[in-house]
Design a protein around this motif. Sequence first.
Motif, PDB file in Angstrom:
ATOM      1  N   THR A 124       0.683  -1.214   0.078  1.00  0.00           N
ATOM      2  CA  THR A 124       0.001  -0.013   0.063  1.00  0.00           C
ATOM      3  C   THR A 124       0.702   1.332   0.012  1.00  0.00           C
ATOM      4  OG1 THR A 124      -1.594  -1.116   1.130  1.00  0.00           O
ATOM      5  CG2 THR A 124      -1.882   1.067   1.244  1.00  0.00           C
ATOM      6  N   GLU A 167       1.114   4.939   0.999  1.00  0.00           N
ATOM      7  CA  GLU A 167       0.507   5.933   1.833  1.00  0.00           C
ATOM      8  C   GLU A 167       1.301   6.937   2.082  1.00  0.00           C
ATOM      9  OE1 GLU A 167      -0.100   3.502   5.589  1.00  0.00           O
ATOM     10  OE2 GLU A 167      -1.893   2.552   4.566  1.00  0.00           O
ATOM     11  N   GLU A 168       0.668   8.119   2.665  1.00  0.00           N
ATOM     12  CA  GLU A 168       1.601   9.243   3.042  1.00  0.00           C
ATOM     13  C   GLU A 168       2.442   9.711   2.030  1.00  0.00           C
ATOM     14  OE1 GLU A 168       0.995  10.803   5.916  1.00  0.00           O
ATOM     15  OE2 GLU A 168      -0.308   9.448   6.362  1.00  0.00           O
ATOM     16  N   LEU A 169       1.743   9.785   0.682  1.00  0.00           N
ATOM     17  CA  LEU A 169       2.399  10.373  -0.354  1.00  0.00           C
ATOM     18  C   LEU A 169       2.288  11.833  -0.472  1.00  0.00           C
ATOM     19  CD1 LEU A 169       0.913   7.730  -2.992  1.00  0.00           C
ATOM     20  CD2 LEU A 169       3.153   7.755  -1.844  1.00  0.00           C
ATOM     21  N   ASP A 170       3.552  12.557  -0.952  1.00  0.00           N
ATOM     22  CA  ASP A 170       3.536  13.873  -1.194  1.00  0.00           C
ATOM     23  C   ASP A 170       3.066  14.481  -2.527  1.00  0.00           C
ATOM     24  OD1 ASP A 170       4.651  14.833   1.385  1.00  0.00           O
ATOM     25  OD2 ASP A 170       6.408  13.436   0.703  1.00  0.00           O
ATOM     26  N   LYS A 185       7.357  10.402  -2.305  1.00  0.00           N
ATOM     27  CA  LYS A 185       7.260  10.514  -0.897  1.00  0.00           C
ATOM     28  C   LYS A 185       8.774  11.204  -0.384  1.00  0.00           C
ATOM     29  CE  LYS A 185       5.874   7.215   1.530  1.00  0.00           C
ATOM     30  NZ  LYS A 185       5.628   5.798   2.208  1.00  0.00           N
TER      31      LYS A 185
END
Length: 205
Positions: free
Chosen positions: A23, A25-28, A42
């Motif tokens: 997965t 997640e926490e992408l910029d 990221k």
Amino acid sequence: MKKILKKVLVILLLIPFFSFSQTAEELDFVAPFSDGVAAIKKANSWGFINDKGAIVINFRNDLVLTQFGDSNYPIFKNNRCLISEKKDGITYFGYIDKTGETVITPKFLNASNFKNNEAIALELIKNELGENEILGKNIVYYRYFNVTIDSDGNIKNYLNPKGVNIVLDKKYLRKPPKITSKKIYDNIYAVLNENKKWTIVTTNN
């Protein structure tokens, strides 16, 4: 004991029907899809996801960004994505495929994204003039050429046969030279010469 064995057997039979995916997640940043994949960012690293949302190329720092409007991100075209590598302070360009494998080793002073299985790159050529007897060293000079390449990195055409002299030193070559050729039709290219004038070049593709 038999009941336990039956339960273990049922679980083992069911495992192939379950799928597990990585997965993201926490992408910029998430780029639009191109060539079946989309770039994701990221921190200062980039990777790619496929059309199932799974990460197919893990985060790395050598992907080359292309400008699209106000955004900059790496992109795949014709199953090729630009990468860069520094050697002795000089940046060289090559390509990876969608498995993340390097298919064209970084060796060009600059390179474009592929289009219709062709890209324009700057091929570096080393020439030896002879030996300096006093210094005991070979005298060399470098030139680069605007060339077209295929998806394996093979040179198809030289667009400016005279080439351009260059000092291959990080003090003088702080950023990649610009590509001064562009494709304007099937086998027709416009090449900017040293006088800042355009020359039309026709190739035998």
